[in-house]
Design a protein around this motif. Structure first.
Motif, PDB file in Angstrom:
ATOM      1  N   MET A  51       0.822  -1.210   0.000  1.00  0.00           N
ATOM      2  CA  MET A  51       0.000   0.000   0.000  1.00  0.00           C
ATOM      3  C   MET A  51       0.863   1.272   0.000  1.00  0.00           C
ATOM      4  O   MET A  51       0.512   2.272  -0.630  1.00  0.00           O
ATOM      5  N   TYR A  52       1.991   1.225   0.698  1.00  0.00           N
ATOM      6  CA  TYR A  52       2.905   2.369   0.711  1.00  0.00           C
ATOM      7  C   TYR A  52       3.393   2.659  -0.715  1.00  0.00           C
ATOM      8  O   TYR A  52       3.332   3.799  -1.189  1.00  0.00           O
ATOM      9  N   GLN A  53       3.866   1.633  -1.388  1.00  0.00           N
ATOM     10  CA  GLN A  53       4.404   1.824  -2.738  1.00  0.00           C
ATOM     11  C   GLN A  53       3.314   2.277  -3.702  1.00  0.00           C
ATOM     12  O   GLN A  53       3.559   3.088  -4.597  1.00  0.00           O
ATOM     13  N   PHE A  54       2.114   1.777  -3.516  1.00  0.00           N
ATOM     14  CA  PHE A  54       1.016   2.152  -4.403  1.00  0.00           C
ATOM     15  C   PHE A  54       0.672   3.634  -4.244  1.00  0.00           C
ATOM     16  O   PHE A  54       0.580   4.375  -5.233  1.00  0.00           O
ATOM     17  N   LEU A  55       0.482   4.076  -2.991  1.00  0.00           N
ATOM     18  CA  LEU A  55       0.122   5.476  -2.772  1.00  0.00           C
ATOM     19  C   LEU A  55       1.281   6.413  -3.102  1.00  0.00           C
ATOM     20  O   LEU A  55       1.060   7.535  -3.588  1.00  0.00           O
ATOM     21  N   TYR A  56       2.491   5.963  -2.868  1.00  0.00           N
ATOM     22  CA  TYR A  56       3.670   6.803  -3.117  1.00  0.00           C
ATOM     23  C   TYR A  56       3.766   7.160  -4.602  1.00  0.00           C
ATOM     24  O   TYR A  56       4.208   8.252  -4.972  1.00  0.00           O
ATOM     25  N   THR A  57       3.363   6.247  -5.463  1.00  0.00           N
ATOM     26  CA  THR A  57       3.472   6.474  -6.915  1.00  0.00           C
ATOM     27  C   THR A  57       2.192   7.077  -7.512  1.00  0.00           C
ATOM     28  O   THR A  57       2.147   7.338  -8.713  1.00  0.00           O
ATOM     29  N   LEU A  58       1.152   7.275  -6.710  1.00  0.00           N
ATOM     30  CA  LEU A  58      -0.070   7.904  -7.227  1.00  0.00           C
ATOM     31  C   LEU A  58       0.188   9.389  -7.502  1.00  0.00           C
ATOM     32  O   LEU A  58       0.743  10.086  -6.646  1.00  0.00           O
ATOM     33  N   ALA A  61      -7.642  11.159  -8.122  1.00  0.00           N
ATOM     34  CA  ALA A  61      -8.928  11.328  -7.444  1.00  0.00           C
ATOM     35  C   ALA A  61      -8.891  10.847  -6.003  1.00  0.00           C
ATOM     36  O   ALA A  61      -9.755  11.224  -5.188  1.00  0.00           O
ATOM     37  N   PHE A  62      -7.900  10.029  -5.663  1.00  0.00           N
ATOM     38  CA  PHE A  62      -7.800   9.535  -4.291  1.00  0.00           C
ATOM     39  C   PHE A  62      -7.497  10.684  -3.326  1.00  0.00           C
ATOM     40  O   PHE A  62      -7.946  10.673  -2.178  1.00  0.00           O
ATOM     41  N   TRP A  63      -6.698  11.645  -3.783  1.00  0.00           N
ATOM     42  CA  TRP A  63      -6.288  12.760  -2.928  1.00  0.00           C
ATOM     43  C   TRP A  63      -7.306  13.887  -3.014  1.00  0.00           C
ATOM     44  O   TRP A  63      -7.942  14.125  -4.047  1.00  0.00           O
ATOM     45  N   SER A  64      -7.439  14.616  -1.921  1.00  0.00           N
ATOM     46  CA  SER A  64      -8.330  15.782  -1.902  1.00  0.00           C
ATOM     47  C   SER A  64      -7.646  16.980  -2.556  1.00  0.00           C
ATOM     48  O   SER A  64      -6.444  17.205  -2.369  1.00  0.00           O
ATOM     49  N   LEU A  65      -8.397  17.728  -3.340  1.00  0.00           N
ATOM     50  CA  LEU A  65      -7.872  18.937  -3.977  1.00  0.00           C
ATOM     51  C   LEU A  65      -8.229  20.196  -3.182  1.00  0.00           C
ATOM     52  O   LEU A  65      -7.822  21.304  -3.557  1.00  0.00           O
ATOM     53  N   GLU A  66      -8.982  19.997  -2.091  1.00  0.00           N
ATOM     54  CA  GLU A  66      -9.395  21.133  -1.284  1.00  0.00           C
ATOM     55  C   GLU A  66      -8.325  21.480  -0.247  1.00  0.00           C
ATOM     56  O   GLU A  66      -7.599  20.591   0.233  1.00  0.00           O
ATOM     57  N   PRO A  67      -8.211  22.763   0.133  1.00  0.00           N
ATOM     58  CA  PRO A  67      -7.258  23.160   1.179  1.00  0.00           C
ATOM     59  C   PRO A  67      -7.537  22.427   2.493  1.00  0.00           C
ATOM     60  O   PRO A  67      -8.682  22.333   2.929  1.00  0.00           O
ATOM     61  N   GLY A  68      -6.481  21.865   3.075  1.00  0.00           N
ATOM     62  CA  GLY A  68      -6.626  21.144   4.338  1.00  0.00           C
ATOM     63  C   GLY A  68      -7.141  19.735   4.186  1.00  0.00           C
ATOM     64  O   GLY A  68      -7.275  19.000   5.176  1.00  0.00           O
TER      65      GLY A  68
END
Length: 625
Positions: free
Chosen positions: A519-526, A531-538
């Motif tokens: 899971m670390y390697q997967f998220l690290y390369t995203l 879309a997994f990450w939030s684009l909103e402040p905070g």
């Protein structure tokens, strides 16, 4: 001298045609009763001989075209098939069967179960009817070229196919072809190819007692029709004791090989559990011919009903043994259909009979389909022989007959007894994981479908007391200890390469690393804008995820990845669902393969067999994510 109307029948034409030909030839022939002389006969014969030759050549050319077309579409079936199996039936319209219903068959043994009047015997007839083993030519395959199939017979002297009257009882009122049209498909698996053979009913006028017949194939051309595959049907009036026969005789000159004699004697003794030395003798009655059992104290005429029926089953299997020896490398297996297989057999004999079926299905590539009411045989099939056998339940609801192949013994028993299943809890299969994180991941990738079927021990609260390493599970899985063989071991993907043939009931989770590292390697390369990450402040973003673990060395200890995982898991929702959904979207093939592997191992290990419907539900869910 023959008359015109007599020659018309011989030449398959009408009298008017012959009269016109004779007049054109200078003969004053005025009516069908005109006597035709020798010279005129030769003249007519020469004309129709040319027409027949021309028609034959056209027919052969058309046959060659159809053969080439089939060969192009199904090269393996046409050239050299090795294994032929009836994989399923799709029933569109047939008596009270639910329309458009598909019934799967096991490649080894299938038990058709249900109450009386649920069309179990009819289903056997539907399997048997489209198979034949006498025709000189069939477009489907060349495997039997230059073999006179019509001369190859069972030890009873019958062909490896059945007459319509042996497999169907049709009502002139309720099966009237004038207002009833029956259609279904037979699905044949030939090595890695699939052939769908349509079957339909039609009216016939050549028999007084029977006004309906079934026709297989998409056309009525020569070479179409029934598929060439040997079948023996034991049913209806065939399985009943010798005491009901009016005629009885023994053929002392009937020859069996030593292997056939030993086979018969071994299984008669094993199934009937009798101490006497048994030898077969060939028996003929007014209803059938088969091998009876003879000992020093009794002969075939005094066989019990069980020995009698077993003799008929063994005779059928020995017939397939001979067929395999005759055809050699051209042998593609066969089908043995038995109606009411448990009739006259006690409980122990039924258990041993199932052993015989497993042996025959493996060594003779036989596909055995039986009807039964025996709960004992159903339980044996479900618990002890689930690798080799399956159950199809037929049951009535209103005016229709339905089928279910994803059914437990308890549900079958309840249906047969017309008693609801009450508070039944199937025995749970123990599945062991490396830790509670692996347990939660498994529940996600299997969509919780095994929640009521397995027992797990690793939870977040007791993880320190229940967690074991992959190395421990690998050692346990390599030991032949019954308690361990009743468990399933699931390890992380980093140890996949250490699983070998010596290991039993063990598999790796999808992925190629320890779960937290995966899971670390997967998220690290995203990408940071995924879309997994939030684009909103905070909002939860890439930097938040890796602020304290921005670059863990690839050779770092697993505990560092576990620390990162524990720090971040609260951001991923209950059960880490948000993370696992995104990971699975990128790894659907691996998740599908894991589920297929676990489904197979579960059915090999568990006392409770599950049907394909479980895997189908998981697959549909994966595809929808």
């Amino acid at each position: 001298m023959p008359r015109v109307y007599e020659l018309a029948k011989e030449f398959h034409t009408d009298s008017k045609t012959l009269l016109r030909l004779l007049v054109a030839h200078g003969v004053e022939a005025k009516n069908p009763f005109f006597s035709v002389g020798d010279e005129e006969q030769k003249y007519l014969q020469s004309i129709f001989a040319k027409e027949r030759q021309s028609a034959f050549e056209e027919k052969e050319e058309a046959r060659k075209v159809r053969e080439d077309a089939f060969a192009a579409e199904h090269p393996q079936i046409f050239n050299h098939p090795e294994k032929v199996k009836v994989s399923s039936l799709t029933i569109y319209t047939f008596r009270k069967f639910l329309p458009d219903m598909k019934i799967p068959l096991h490649p080894n043994i299938t038990f058709i179960v249900g109450q009386n009047a649920t069309s179990k015997s009819t289903l056997l007839g539907m399997i048997c009817q489209p198979l034949e083993f006498t025709s000189k030519y069939k477009k489907y395959t060349r495997i039997y070229d230059n073999i006179a199939k019509q001369d190859i017979k069972t030890i009873a002297g019958a062909h490896f196919e059945s007459e319509f009257s042996n497999v169907f009882r049709m009502s002139p009122i309720y099966d009237n072809p004038e207002n009833k049209k029956y259609t279904y498909d037979i699905h044949l698996t030939v090595d890695d190819d699939t052939l769908i053979l349509p079957v339909s009913s039609e009216r016939r006028g050549d028999q007084k007692k029977n006004n309906i017949r079934f026709v297989a194939g998409s056309t009525r051309h020569s070479g179409d029709g029934n598929f060439p595959h040997p079948v023996i049907y034991l049913g209806l009036k065939r399985l009943y004791p010798l005491a009901d026969s009016e005629k009885f005789s023994v053929n002392p000159y009937f020859e069996l090989s030593k292997e056939e004699k030993d086979f018969y004697a071994e299984w008669q003794q094993k199934i009937m559990v009798v101490p006497e030395k048994i030898e077969p003798e060939f028996v003929s009655t007014d209803t059938r011919d088969f091998l009876g059992a003879q000992t020093s104290i009794y002969d075939a005429e005094t066989n019990s009903a069980g020995q009698d029926n077993l003799g008929q089953i063994l005779s059928a299997i020995i017939s397939f043994m001979r067929l395999k020896e005759t055809l050699q490398e051209r042998y593609c297996g066969g089908v043995l259909l038995i109606d009411e297989v448990d009739a006259t057999f006690h409980i122990l004999a039924q258990e041993k009979l199932l052993e015989l079926f497993v042996y025959a299905s493996q060594h003779l590539n036989l596909q055995i389909v039986c009807t039964t009411h025996s709960l004992g045989m159903i339980q044996l099939c479900n618990y002890h022989y689930k690798r080799y056998a399956s159950i199809v339940l037929l049951y009535r609801r209103g005016e229709t007959i339905r089928a279910n192949s994803d059914v437990s013994c308890q549900e079958v028993e309840a249906e047969i007894k017309a008693a609801a299943v009450k508070d039944y809890e199937p025995p749970l299969t123990t599945v062991l994981f490396e830790d509670n994180v692996a347990t939660q991941f498994f529940r996600f990738v299997t969509n919780g479908q095994y929640a009521k079927l397995i027992k797990t021990y690793s939870t977040e609260q007791n993880n320190d007391r229940t967690a074991l390493s992959a190395d421990v599970y690998l050692r346990l899985a390599a030991r032949d200890i019954p308690e361990f063989n009743a468990m399933i071991f699931v390890i992380d993907g980093d140890k996949r390469g250490e699983i070998s043939r010596k290991h039993h009931h063990i598999l790796a989770l999808p992925g190629t690393r320890a779960l937290e590292k995966e899971m670390y390697q997967f998220l690290y390369t995203l990408p940071e804008d995924d879309a997994f990450w939030s684009l909103e402040p905070g909002g939860y973003n890439w930097q938040m995820c890796f602020r304290d673990y921005v670059s863990i060395p690839d050779n770092a200890e697993t505990k560092i990845y576990k620390e990162w995982f524990a720090q971040q898991k609260n951001y991923w929702g209950q059960g880490m669902k948000k993370l696992y959904i995104r990971w699975m979207q990128a790894n659907k093939t691996a998740v599908l393969q894991f589920n297929q592997d676990f489904f197979k191992i579960y059915n090999q290990t568990s006392k409770t067999k599950i049907g394909d419907a479980v895997l189908q539900r998981i697959t549909a869910w994966i595809e929808s994510v």
